[in-house]
Design an enzyme around this catalytic site. Structure first.
Site, PDB file in Angstrom:
ATOM      1  N   HIS A 139       0.848  -1.208   0.000  1.00  0.00           N
ATOM      2  CA  HIS A 139       0.000   0.000   0.000  1.00  0.00           C
ATOM      3  C   HIS A 139       0.880   1.254   0.000  1.00  0.00           C
ATOM      4  CE1 HIS A 139      -3.018  -2.661   2.335  1.00  0.00           C
ATOM      5  NE2 HIS A 139      -3.565  -2.455   1.149  1.00  0.00           N
ATOM      6  N   LYS A 184     -15.967  -7.550   4.444  1.00  0.00           N
ATOM      7  CA  LYS A 184     -14.818  -8.066   5.190  1.00  0.00           C
ATOM      8  C   LYS A 184     -14.969  -7.766   6.679  1.00  0.00           C
ATOM      9  CE  LYS A 184     -11.429  -7.303   1.452  1.00  0.00           C
ATOM     10  NZ  LYS A 184     -10.191  -6.588   1.083  1.00  0.00           N
ATOM     11  N   ARG A 211      -1.711  -5.798  -8.342  1.00  0.00           N
ATOM     12  CA  ARG A 211      -0.557  -6.651  -8.063  1.00  0.00           C
ATOM     13  C   ARG A 211      -0.373  -7.687  -9.146  1.00  0.00           C
ATOM     14  NH1 ARG A 211      -2.929  -7.652  -2.209  1.00  0.00           N
ATOM     15  NH2 ARG A 211      -4.727  -7.277  -3.507  1.00  0.00           N
ATOM     16  N   SER A 250      -2.760  -7.696   2.909  1.00  0.00           N
ATOM     17  CA  SER A 250      -3.066  -7.566   4.336  1.00  0.00           C
ATOM     18  C   SER A 250      -3.496  -8.923   4.890  1.00  0.00           C
ATOM     19  CB  SER A 250      -4.190  -6.554   4.548  1.00  0.00           C
ATOM     20  OG  SER A 250      -3.833  -5.300   4.057  1.00  0.00           O
TER      21      SER A 250
HETATM   22  P1  ADP Z   1      -9.821  -3.352  -0.607  1.00  0.00           P
HETATM   23  O1  ADP Z   1     -10.585  -4.035   0.472  1.00  0.00           O
HETATM   24  O2  ADP Z   1     -10.434  -2.094  -1.101  1.00  0.00           O
HETATM   25  O3  ADP Z   1      -9.349  -4.229  -1.739  1.00  0.00           O
HETATM   26  P2  ADP Z   1      -7.090  -3.330   0.310  1.00  0.00           P
HETATM   27  O4  ADP Z   1      -6.522  -2.639   1.482  1.00  0.00           O
HETATM   28  O5  ADP Z   1      -7.017  -4.817   0.311  1.00  0.00           O
HETATM   29  O6  ADP Z   1      -8.556  -2.812   0.191  1.00  0.00           O
HETATM   30  O7  ADP Z   1      -6.415  -2.782  -0.999  1.00  0.00           O
HETATM   31  C1  ADP Z   1      -6.548  -1.444  -1.406  1.00  0.00           C
HETATM   32  C2  ADP Z   1      -5.959  -1.304  -2.786  1.00  0.00           C
HETATM   33  O8  ADP Z   1      -4.568  -1.540  -2.686  1.00  0.00           O
HETATM   34  C3  ADP Z   1      -6.481  -2.306  -3.816  1.00  0.00           C
HETATM   35  O9  ADP Z   1      -6.505  -1.661  -5.073  1.00  0.00           O
HETATM   36  C4  ADP Z   1      -5.454  -3.394  -3.803  1.00  0.00           C
HETATM   37  O10 ADP Z   1      -5.405  -4.073  -5.049  1.00  0.00           O
HETATM   38  C5  ADP Z   1      -4.206  -2.571  -3.565  1.00  0.00           C
HETATM   39  N1  ADP Z   1      -3.140  -3.342  -2.944  1.00  0.00           N
HETATM   40  C6  ADP Z   1      -3.206  -4.132  -1.861  1.00  0.00           C
HETATM   41  N2  ADP Z   1      -2.008  -4.700  -1.596  1.00  0.00           N
HETATM   42  C7  ADP Z   1      -1.166  -4.230  -2.543  1.00  0.00           C
HETATM   43  C8  ADP Z   1       0.216  -4.460  -2.851  1.00  0.00           C
HETATM   44  N3  ADP Z   1       0.959  -5.323  -2.161  1.00  0.00           N
HETATM   45  N4  ADP Z   1       0.735  -3.806  -3.899  1.00  0.00           N
HETATM   46  C9  ADP Z   1      -0.028  -2.983  -4.634  1.00  0.00           C
HETATM   47  N5  ADP Z   1      -1.327  -2.735  -4.435  1.00  0.00           N
HETATM   48  C10 ADP Z   1      -1.890  -3.357  -3.398  1.00  0.00           C
END
Ligand code: ADP
Length: 165
Positions: free
Chosen positions: A17, A41, A90, A128
């Site tokens: 992130h 979630k 990703r 996460s």
């Molecule tokens: P959501 O529940 O909205 O998917 P996340 O916190 O899981 O929230 O992810 C927020 C955004 O960050 C999403 O677009 C996800 O694809 C991106 N994201 C999560 N982990 C990574 C990572 N390791 N590298 C790049 N983007 C990421």
């Protein structure tokens, strides 16, 4: 003034992130990191905890603000004067969900653009969910999340401070 929003659950924030946040902050004049309470979630950390952890990560960048998202994302974008939604991609596995969401948001608000950014390769496997799984079983997450997030994970999983999280 070009302002963008990076919405997500950030439960908890990872180096993946943060990679996206730093990249977006170099492109836009202002970046809002929006923490969502995703109904689909069950989060480990409360909204306030997730906001606080993110704020601590971006203290050094004055153009970034971290806030809780209230209501529908497209309405919140307007309220925050943001015209671009940032999402991270990703791998192919992210694509279908992200594509659906981008098209839904476009239908709801044609003036909003979704922009996808990719992290450095080292972070492409990072999520996460996996961080929580590793931390839950006492694995070392120090290359995935910042120190204060490790401390917060330790507290959630009732692990002593000396132990690797
Ligand atoms: P959501 O529940 O909205 O998917 P996340 O916190 O899981 O929230 O992810 C927020 C955004 O960050 C999403 O677009 C996800 O694809 C991106 N994201 C999560 N982990 C990574 C990572 N390791 N590298 C790049 N983007 C990421």
């Amino acid at each position: 003034m070009k302002r963008a929003i990076y919405p997500g659950s950030f439960d908890p924030v990872t180096f993946g992130h943060l990679d996206i946040i730093r990249r977006a902050a170099t492109i836009f004049d202002g970046l809002v990191v929006g923490v969502a309470c995703n109904a689909a979630k069950e989060p480990l950390f409360s909204i306030d905890e997730r906001v606080a952890m993110l704020k601590q990560c971006v203290l050094d960048v004055p153009t970034i603000e971290v806030v809780e998202i209230e209501g529908l994302l497209v309405d919140f974008c307007r309220a925050m004067d943001c015209h671009t939604i940032i999402r991270g991609l990703r791998a192919i596995s992210d694509f279908e969900y992200e594509f659906q969401m981008a098209l839904m948001n476009r239908r709801l608000a044609p003036d909003l653009e979704t922009v996808f950014l990719t992290p450095q390769e080292a972070h492409t496997f990072l999520s996460s969910r996996l961080v929580k799984e590793v931390a839950h079983f006492g694995g070392d997450v120090s290359s995935f999340v910042p120190g204060h997030v490790i401390d917060a994970l330790r507290e959630k999983f009732h692990m002593p401070a000396g132990q690797q999280s």
